[in-house]
Design a protein around this motif. Structure first.
Motif, mmCIF file in Angstrom:
data_model
loop_
_atom_site.group_PDB
_atom_site.id
_atom_site.type_symbol
_atom_site.label_atom_id
_atom_site.label_comp_id
_atom_site.label_asym_id
_atom_site.label_seq_id
_atom_site.Cartn_x
_atom_site.Cartn_y
_atom_site.Cartn_z
ATOM 1 N N GLN A 108 4.762 1.858 2.695
ATOM 2 C CA GLN A 108 4.813 0.539 1.956
ATOM 3 C C GLN A 108 6.226 0.554 2.265
ATOM 4 N N ALA A 154 7.138 -3.436 2.296
ATOM 5 C CA ALA A 154 5.549 -3.967 2.488
ATOM 6 C C ALA A 154 4.543 -4.426 3.419
ATOM 7 N N LYS A 200 0.458 -2.129 3.010
ATOM 8 C CA LYS A 200 0.462 -1.615 1.599
ATOM 9 C C LYS A 200 -0.362 -0.628 1.491
#
Length: 357
Positions: free
Chosen positions: A267, A272, A275
Motif C-alpha cells: 500500500q 495507496a 489497498k
C-alpha cells in the motif's frame, strides 16, 4: 507496557488448545471481546472475494482490479502442486496434535516470535484471541534455523522446505504483475523489496474448537504489516472475514486456491493505489481450523516509501513518510492486531453499521 526488548511475555502463557481440550463450557474472560467487536455468526451471503485463474487471458486486469477494489483475491492454477498444499496442511495439523511437552519445547518469546505461540503483543491484561500458532523464518537464509522448525512429524521440515520454495516463486510472479499493473517495469516492486534479498516467513494458525464462538475471535481485525500474504486456508472450515466498507465478508475458499492479500508495505509503495484491508478470523464450536499464512516481505532494514516514478508519472504527493519494515513490524509485535493503526489509519467498526455477509 513492556518493550519487546525485554523478551518476556507479560503474563504466563496459556495454550488455547489446552483450554479447548479441557472441555470447558465458558471461555475465560480474557478472551471475551467487547460487545461491538464480537463476530456475527449468521446471515452469510453469497458475496465472495474475486477468484482469479492465473492461466486465464485477463488475469492481469483482474488482479489489478482486485488489488485496487478489494485488497484480497483467490488464485487458482497458480502452479503449486495441490498434493504439496495438502501435505503442508497435514504436517502442521499433526504437529498441533503432538503431546504438549513436544510443542512446549518450541515455545516462543517476543524477541522474534519464532516458534510455538499463543498471543501477539506484549501489553499486559490485553484481550486475547482464541488461537495458537507457529511462526518460522524462511528468508533471508541466515535467519532460517532448522532447529526451530519442528522435528515431528518427521516429514515436516522436508515438506515445508519445498512448500516455501514454491510459494516464494509464486510470490515473485505476482510481484511482477502488480508492478506492471501500476505502469512500472516488472522489477520495480521486487527491487523495492530488496531484489532477491527479501524476507519470507510463515505463521501457521491453529484455531481450536471454542464453546462460545459468538464472544471471541480467532484473530482480531488487522491489516498485515508486511508486503503480501499468501494464505493456504483450511480445506473444510471457513473462518476468514474481510472488511468491505461496513460489512464483514466471509471468504469461501476455492479448492486448492491461495488467498492473496495486499500488505501495508505494498500500500505504501503504491501510494495507496493498492489497498491493504482489515480482516479477522472467526472460530467454530464443533470443528478446529488450521491455515498457513506465508508472508512475502521487504528486506527488513530497507526504507519503504511511495515509488518515486509512480508519483512523478501521476503528479501526486506521497501519502506516507519513509520508514523501514522493521519499524512497522515492531508496532504490531508490541501492540498486537489493532486495525490499520500502524499505517496511521483508523478503520474501527461503527457498531450501528457493521454487518456480516
Amino acid at each position: 507496557m513492556k518493550s519487546t526488548r525485554d523478551y518476556h511475555w507479560p503474563e504466563p502463557i496459556v495454550r488455547v488448545q489446552s483450554l479447548s481440550d479441557s472441555g470447558i463450557c465458558t471461555i475465560p474472560t480474557k478472551y471475551v471481546k467487547p460487545l461491538n467487536d464480537r463476530p456475527c455468526l449468521s446471515n452469510f451471503s453469497d458475496v465472495n472475494i474475486p477468484t482469479i485463474d492465473l492461466e486465464g487471458m485477463n488475469n492481469c486486469k483482474e488482479i489489478s482490479e482486485a488489488c485496487r477494489d478489494w485488497g484480497f483475491f483467490q488464485v487458482v492454477n497458480h502452479g503449486v502442486p495441490p498434493e504439496l498444499m495438502d501435505e503442508a496442511r497435514q504436517v502442521w495439523r499433526e504437529f498441533f496434535h503432538q503431546p504438549m511437552d513436544v510443542k512446549q519445547s518450541y515455545g516462543n518469546t517476543p524477541k522474534t516470535y519464532e516458534g510455538y505461540g499463543s498471543r501477539l503483543g506484549v501489553e499486559k491484561d490485553a484481550i486475547l484471541d482464541w488461537s495458537d500458532y507457529y511462526f518460522l523464518h524462511y528468508l533471508p537464509a541466515y535467519l532460517k534455523d532448522y532447529n526451530k522448525w519442528p522435528a515431528l512429524p518427521s516429514s515436516l521440515r522436508e515438506v515445508m522446505e519445498e512448500y516455501s520454495k514454491q510459494v516464494v516463486n509464486f510470490g515473485g510472479r505476482l510481484m511482477k504483475i502488480l508492478s506492471e499493473n501500476l505502469g512500472l517495469n516488472e522489477d520495480v516492486l521486487q527491487n523495492a523489496f530488496g531484489g532477491e534479498d527479501i524476507g519470507a516467513c510463515l505463521r501457521v494458525n491453529f484455531y481450536p474448537k471454542c464453546p462460545q464462538p459468538d464472544l471471541t475471535l480467532g484473530l482480531s481485525p488487522h491489516s498485515d504489516p508486511g508486503g503480501m500474504t499468501i494464505l493456504l486456508p483450511d480445506k473444510h472450515v471457513a473462518g476468514l472475514q474481510v472488511r468491505r466498507n461496513a460489512n464483514w465478508i466471509t471468504v469461501k475458499p476455492a479448492s486448492h486456491a491461495f488467498i492473496v492479500n495486499i500488505g501495508d508495505q505494498i500500500q505504501i509503495l503504491s501510494n495507496a493505489i493498492y489497498k491493504s484491508v482489515e480482516h479477522r478470523v472467526m472460530v467454530n464450536s464443533t470443528e478446529e481450523r488450521i491455515s498457513l499464512a506465508f508472508f512475502y516481505n521487504p528486506k527488513s532494514d530497507l526504507m519503504i516509501e511511495p515509488v518515486k516514478e509512480l508519483l512523478t508519472t501521476h503528479n501526486i504527493s506521497p501519502l506516507y513518510p519513509p520508514r523501514t519494515f522493521d519499524q512497522y513490524r515492531l508496532y504490531i509485535r508490541t501492540k498486537g492486531p489493532q486495525g490499520k493503526s500502524q499505517l496511521g489509519e483508523s478503520n474501527k467498526s461503527n457498531p450501528q453499521h457493521d454487518k456480516c455477509n
